[in-house]
Design a protein around this motif. Structure first.
Motif, PDB file in Angstrom:
ATOM      1  N   LEU A 119       0.827  -1.206   0.000  1.00  0.00           N
ATOM      2  CA  LEU A 119       0.000   0.000   0.000  1.00  0.00           C
ATOM      3  C   LEU A 119       0.862   1.256   0.000  1.00  0.00           C
ATOM      4  CD1 LEU A 119      -2.737   1.421   0.154  1.00  0.00           C
ATOM      5  CD2 LEU A 119      -2.656   1.158   2.643  1.00  0.00           C
ATOM      6  N   LEU A 120       1.905   1.276   0.805  1.00  0.00           N
ATOM      7  CA  LEU A 120       2.785   2.451   0.861  1.00  0.00           C
ATOM      8  C   LEU A 120       3.476   2.686  -0.484  1.00  0.00           C
ATOM      9  CD1 LEU A 120       4.369   2.004   4.407  1.00  0.00           C
ATOM     10  CD2 LEU A 120       2.647   3.680   3.709  1.00  0.00           C
ATOM     11  N   GLU A 121       3.849   1.608  -1.139  1.00  0.00           N
ATOM     12  CA  GLU A 121       4.472   1.748  -2.459  1.00  0.00           C
ATOM     13  C   GLU A 121       3.500   2.365  -3.452  1.00  0.00           C
ATOM     14  OE1 GLU A 121       6.616  -1.032  -5.891  1.00  0.00           O
ATOM     15  OE2 GLU A 121       5.976  -1.911  -3.985  1.00  0.00           O
ATOM     16  N   ARG A 122       2.236   1.910  -3.434  1.00  0.00           N
ATOM     17  CA  ARG A 122       1.231   2.459  -4.338  1.00  0.00           C
ATOM     18  C   ARG A 122       0.933   3.920  -4.017  1.00  0.00           C
ATOM     19  NH1 ARG A 122      -1.901  -1.390  -7.087  1.00  0.00           N
ATOM     20  NH2 ARG A 122      -2.924   0.429  -8.036  1.00  0.00           N
ATOM     21  N   LEU A 123       0.876   4.251  -2.730  1.00  0.00           N
ATOM     22  CA  LEU A 123       0.626   5.640  -2.340  1.00  0.00           C
ATOM     23  C   LEU A 123       1.773   6.551  -2.787  1.00  0.00           C
ATOM     24  CD1 LEU A 123      -0.867   5.344   1.262  1.00  0.00           C
ATOM     25  CD2 LEU A 123      -2.044   6.148  -0.791  1.00  0.00           C
ATOM     26  N   HIS A 124       2.986   6.062  -2.645  1.00  0.00           N
ATOM     27  CA  HIS A 124       4.140   6.867  -3.059  1.00  0.00           C
ATOM     28  C   HIS A 124       4.067   7.208  -4.547  1.00  0.00           C
ATOM     29  CE1 HIS A 124       8.233   8.402  -3.103  1.00  0.00           C
ATOM     30  NE2 HIS A 124       8.500   7.605  -4.125  1.00  0.00           N
ATOM     31  N   GLN A 125       3.535   6.275  -5.326  1.00  0.00           N
ATOM     32  CA  GLN A 125       3.440   6.489  -6.772  1.00  0.00           C
ATOM     33  C   GLN A 125       2.235   7.348  -7.156  1.00  0.00           C
ATOM     34  OE1 GLN A 125       3.245   2.475  -8.190  1.00  0.00           O
ATOM     35  NE2 GLN A 125       5.414   2.054  -7.824  1.00  0.00           N
ATOM     36  N   ALA A 126       1.085   7.052  -6.539  1.00  0.00           N
ATOM     37  CA  ALA A 126      -0.171   7.674  -6.989  1.00  0.00           C
ATOM     38  C   ALA A 126      -0.614   8.859  -6.155  1.00  0.00           C
ATOM     39  CB  ALA A 126      -1.291   6.623  -6.992  1.00  0.00           C
ATOM     40  N   ALA A 127      -0.186   8.925  -4.882  1.00  0.00           N
ATOM     41  CA  ALA A 127      -0.678   9.982  -3.993  1.00  0.00           C
ATOM     42  C   ALA A 127       0.404  10.326  -2.972  1.00  0.00           C
ATOM     43  CB  ALA A 127      -1.960   9.523  -3.295  1.00  0.00           C
ATOM     44  N   PRO A 128       1.491  10.959  -3.413  1.00  0.00           N
ATOM     45  CA  PRO A 128       2.640  11.186  -2.527  1.00  0.00           C
ATOM     46  C   PRO A 128       2.355  12.101  -1.348  1.00  0.00           C
ATOM     47  CG  PRO A 128       2.892  12.378  -4.603  1.00  0.00           C
ATOM     48  CD  PRO A 128       1.720  11.475  -4.782  1.00  0.00           C
ATOM     49  N   GLY A 129       1.277  12.898  -1.407  1.00  0.00           N
ATOM     50  CA  GLY A 129       0.983  13.823  -0.313  1.00  0.00           C
ATOM     51  C   GLY A 129       0.051  13.267   0.740  1.00  0.00           C
ATOM     52  N   ILE A 130      -0.485  12.071   0.534  1.00  0.00           N
ATOM     53  CA  ILE A 130      -1.429  11.480   1.481  1.00  0.00           C
ATOM     54  C   ILE A 130      -0.670  10.797   2.616  1.00  0.00           C
ATOM     55  CG2 ILE A 130      -3.048   9.543   1.767  1.00  0.00           C
ATOM     56  CD1 ILE A 130      -4.402  10.408  -0.768  1.00  0.00           C
ATOM     57  N   ASP A 131      -1.140  11.030   3.853  1.00  0.00           N
ATOM     58  CA  ASP A 131      -0.541  10.429   5.037  1.00  0.00           C
ATOM     59  C   ASP A 131      -1.484   9.367   5.610  1.00  0.00           C
ATOM     60  OD1 ASP A 131       1.635  12.204   4.872  1.00  0.00           O
ATOM     61  OD2 ASP A 131       0.540  13.728   6.012  1.00  0.00           O
TER      62      ASP A 131
END
Length: 331
Positions: A119-131
């Motif tokens: 999930l963190l890998e996908r967030l880094h790619q698609a939504a880098p500002g989401i915490d």
């Protein structure tokens, strides 16, 4: 005919104030979240009490506690505010690439440790500002019935103290959205080269020293139920409160432990821990993603739900439902 209420004379901001005070149970913390003074919060609560005809929150030495009427109103207020937020956010559609939102996900560590790396890998790619905030969810101590063991998790979802719960619970009330993420099963884990691994018979399993994952320290779990059916017992040499602690202990000892298969597959290699098929029947169960149906109107949350589903599908975890009931993940 019932008299129609004139909403033009009602400040709907009071509902937002109600929601924050209900979550925080404290006037000072509520004031900080709303960027208001404590006196402004108290004044707003006074207006709410007049409007709704109930004290709503009672003072205690540690803050405030909701009345029965407030507890009844909380789900309706949350639904109303979610709808309002959905209307407002529709003017500016959720854009994951530029969003700076923070989502809170609750799960037992055996599930969060499986999902988070991908999930963190996908967030880094698609939504880098989401915490993200990750909460460890535990079944309520003393309850074996699933609807009671996980009742606190469902309450926290409705109280909006977390956005999504990922739990081994199937019989979710209809007011919640439920989506199966993956099927899980327990295996026997031990250090690579440990004697049981070389010859994993039932007799050698019973003779081994066992590590049990139990947040209460209870030494008895589903393994003991299965052993008792065969007239067998085991020695529980150690209990630890979570799976991450367990796998770090296995790498330094001769102990064996029943751990979730996907957890061992993802994290076992770096601890020199491997899994073998158990020489006795162990549970297989669904890991489900749960949130209130009304929350799915939030486009940001709906996006995160879809992303979590994609993570499991991409990793090849999604599978047909097993039909098994939920478990506590206590080995």
């Amino acid at each position: 005919m019932l008299k129609q209420i004139d909403l033009s004379r009602t400040d709907l901001n009071l509902l937002a104030l109600f929601e924050i005070v209900f979550q925080e149970r404290h006037v000072g913390r509520s004031a900080e979240r709303l960027h208001l003074s404590p006196s402004a919060i108290s004044h707003g609560l006074g207006r709410l009490r007049t409007l709704l005809g109930d004290p709503l929150f009672l003072k205690t030495p540690k803050g405030v506690v909701p009345t029965e009427r407030a507890l009844q109103l909380a789900p309706s207020v949350a639904e109303i505010l979610t709808r309002v937020r959905g209307v407002v956010s529709s003017a500016a559609p959720f854009d994951p690439r530029h969003s700076t939102r923070r989502f809170v996900i609750g799960a037992p560590d055996g599930a969060s440790s499986v999902i988070m790396p991908s999930l963190l890998e996908r967030l880094h790619q698609a939504a880098p500002g989401i915490d993200l905030g990750i909460r460890q969810l535990l079944p309520v101590q003393g309850f074996t019935a699933p609807h009671l063991a996980w009742k606190d998790a469902l309450k926290e979802l409705e109280d909006r103290t977390m956005d999504i719960a990922i739990i081994p619970f199937d019989d979710i009330p209809v007011r919640f959205h439920k989506q199966a993420l993956y099927e899980e099963e327990f295996v026997i884990a031990a250090r690579k080269g440990q004697s049981f691994v070389r010859n994993p018979t039932l007799q050698r399993y019973c003779e081994a020293e066992h590590l049990v994952v139990s947040h209460t320290g209870d030494v008895s779990g589903f393994v003991d139920v299965e052993l008792a059916k065969k007239g067998l017992t085991r020695r529980v040499a150690l209990t630890v409160p979570n799976f991450n602690f367990a796998i770090s202990v296995l790498t330094e000892t001769e102990m064996v432990s029943a751990l979730p298969r996907r957890f061992v597959e993802i994290h076992g290699a770096r601890f020199n821990v491997i899994a073998v098929k158990a020489p006795l029947p162990l549970p297989r169960f669904s890991i489900n993603m749960v949130l209130p149906k009304v929350a799915m109107m939030d486009t940001g949350l709906a996006w995160l739900v879809e992303l979590l589903g994609q993570v499991c599908t991409t990793n090849g975890w999604s599978s047909a439902r097993s039909g098994k009931r939920s478990r506590s993940m206590h080995s």
